[in-house]
Scaffold this motif. Structure first.
Motif, PDB file in Angstrom:
ATOM      1  N   LEU A 185       4.929  -1.283  10.027  1.00  0.00           N
ATOM      2  CA  LEU A 185       4.242  -1.940   8.658  1.00  0.00           C
ATOM      3  C   LEU A 185       3.245  -3.079   9.582  1.00  0.00           C
ATOM      4  CD1 LEU A 185       7.011  -1.686   6.230  1.00  0.00           C
ATOM      5  CD2 LEU A 185       4.974  -0.182   6.431  1.00  0.00           C
ATOM      6  N   HIS A 186       2.159  -3.429   8.910  1.00  0.00           N
ATOM      7  CA  HIS A 186       1.362  -4.718   9.019  1.00  0.00           C
ATOM      8  C   HIS A 186       1.433  -5.623   7.790  1.00  0.00           C
ATOM      9  CE1 HIS A 186      -2.802  -6.681   9.676  1.00  0.00           C
ATOM     10  NE2 HIS A 186      -1.959  -6.926  10.497  1.00  0.00           N
ATOM     11  N   ILE A 187       2.003  -6.813   7.893  1.00  0.00           N
ATOM     12  CA  ILE A 187       2.230  -7.557   6.910  1.00  0.00           C
ATOM     13  C   ILE A 187       1.460  -8.712   7.172  1.00  0.00           C
ATOM     14  CG2 ILE A 187       4.166  -8.912   5.451  1.00  0.00           C
ATOM     15  CD1 ILE A 187       6.016  -6.655   6.694  1.00  0.00           C
ATOM     16  N   SER A 228       0.921  -1.116   0.058  1.00  0.00           N
ATOM     17  CA  SER A 228       0.065   0.009   0.024  1.00  0.00           C
ATOM     18  C   SER A 228       0.867   1.277  -0.035  1.00  0.00           C
ATOM     19  CB  SER A 228      -0.683   0.015   1.221  1.00  0.00           C
ATOM     20  OG  SER A 228      -1.456   1.200   1.337  1.00  0.00           O
ATOM     21  N   THR A 229       0.304   2.138  -0.493  1.00  0.00           N
ATOM     22  CA  THR A 229       1.355   3.588  -0.799  1.00  0.00           C
ATOM     23  C   THR A 229       1.078   4.094   0.844  1.00  0.00           C
ATOM     24  OG1 THR A 229      -0.782   5.053  -1.462  1.00  0.00           O
ATOM     25  CG2 THR A 229       0.868   3.805  -2.980  1.00  0.00           C
ATOM     26  N   ASP A 230       0.298   3.880   1.664  1.00  0.00           N
ATOM     27  CA  ASP A 230       0.548   4.388   3.013  1.00  0.00           C
ATOM     28  C   ASP A 230       1.550   3.985   3.568  1.00  0.00           C
ATOM     29  OD1 ASP A 230      -0.476   2.002   3.784  1.00  0.00           O
ATOM     30  OD2 ASP A 230      -2.196   2.689   4.692  1.00  0.00           O
ATOM     31  N   TYR A 243       0.042  -8.947   1.887  1.00  0.00           N
ATOM     32  CA  TYR A 243      -0.349  -7.479   1.827  1.00  0.00           C
ATOM     33  C   TYR A 243       0.813  -6.665   2.820  1.00  0.00           C
ATOM     34  CZ  TYR A 243      -4.083  -9.325  -0.665  1.00  0.00           C
ATOM     35  OH  TYR A 243      -4.927  -9.715  -1.704  1.00  0.00           O
ATOM     36  N   ILE A 244       0.902  -5.660   2.602  1.00  0.00           N
ATOM     37  CA  ILE A 244       1.569  -4.683   3.498  1.00  0.00           C
ATOM     38  C   ILE A 244       1.192  -3.453   3.607  1.00  0.00           C
ATOM     39  CG2 ILE A 244       3.806  -3.554   4.212  1.00  0.00           C
ATOM     40  CD1 ILE A 244       5.226  -5.577   2.518  1.00  0.00           C
TER      41      ILE A 244
END
Length: 182
Positions: A158-160, A149-151, A168-169
């Protein structure tokens, strides 16, 4: 002597650097260093092949595998890189950036090889201001199966996570107490 005893004596000799088994020890270190190159593709690119090779061989010589799966080797590599700040070339390279990238890449690998019901990874960054869109694009090129994600640019954490076979990140903000905001 039983087969099990022979294997144990051999393993002890390799780990103790017995000269009679040096070729096996060299092979073990080289194999683990190569595994680090597969896991930490962007770190290798950022550091350059020569510097990465030297670091990965030192790491492999001093950090035994914690898991039977060679793909999961390197769980302490980001901390090892971070510790280089205190070494003789501490100001030579941006070790905090490379440590953050290594932590992200290991979390990606951990999720990729995890069981289907794995817990998500949460990576707190040392230098979040250095996580730019350009670096995120490079990370995606190194790990094309990951949706980033661009956020994430400038995020403090980061949540991976994995859904099925997709990774997803997402970027996370942290509250003053250091926890992810809900």
């Amino acid at each position: 002597m039983s087969y099990q005893d022979s294997l144990q004596r051999f393993a002890d000799a390799v780990l103790a650097a017995d000269p009679s088994v040096e070729p096996y020890r060299t092979n073990l270190i080289s194999g683990h260093a190569a595994a680090l190159g597969n896991t930490f593709k962007l770190v290798k690119c950022l550091l350059g092949a020569e510097t990465f090779s030297q670091l990965s061989h030192v790491y492999a010589a001093h950090y035994p595998a914690a898991h039977w799966d060679i793909n999961r080797y390197g769980d302490q590599f980001s901390r090892f890189i971070e510790a280089q700040i205190h070494g003789p070339r501490g100001s030579y390279l941006d070790w905090s950036l490379y440590s953050d990238v290594a932590a992200i890449e290991y979390a990606i690998t951990e999720q990729y090889y995890a069981d289907d019901e794995a817990y998500p990874s949460f990576v707190v960054l040392y230098a979040p201001e250095k996580l730019t869109l350009s670096l995120l694009q490079q990370l995606h090129l190194a790990h094309p199966y990951t949706d980033i994600s661009t956020d994430c640019a400038g995020a403090k954490a980061l949540h991976i996570y994995r859904r099925g076979i997709a990774l997803y990140i997402n970027g996370e903000t942290l509250s003053p107490n250091g926890y992810a905001d809900d």
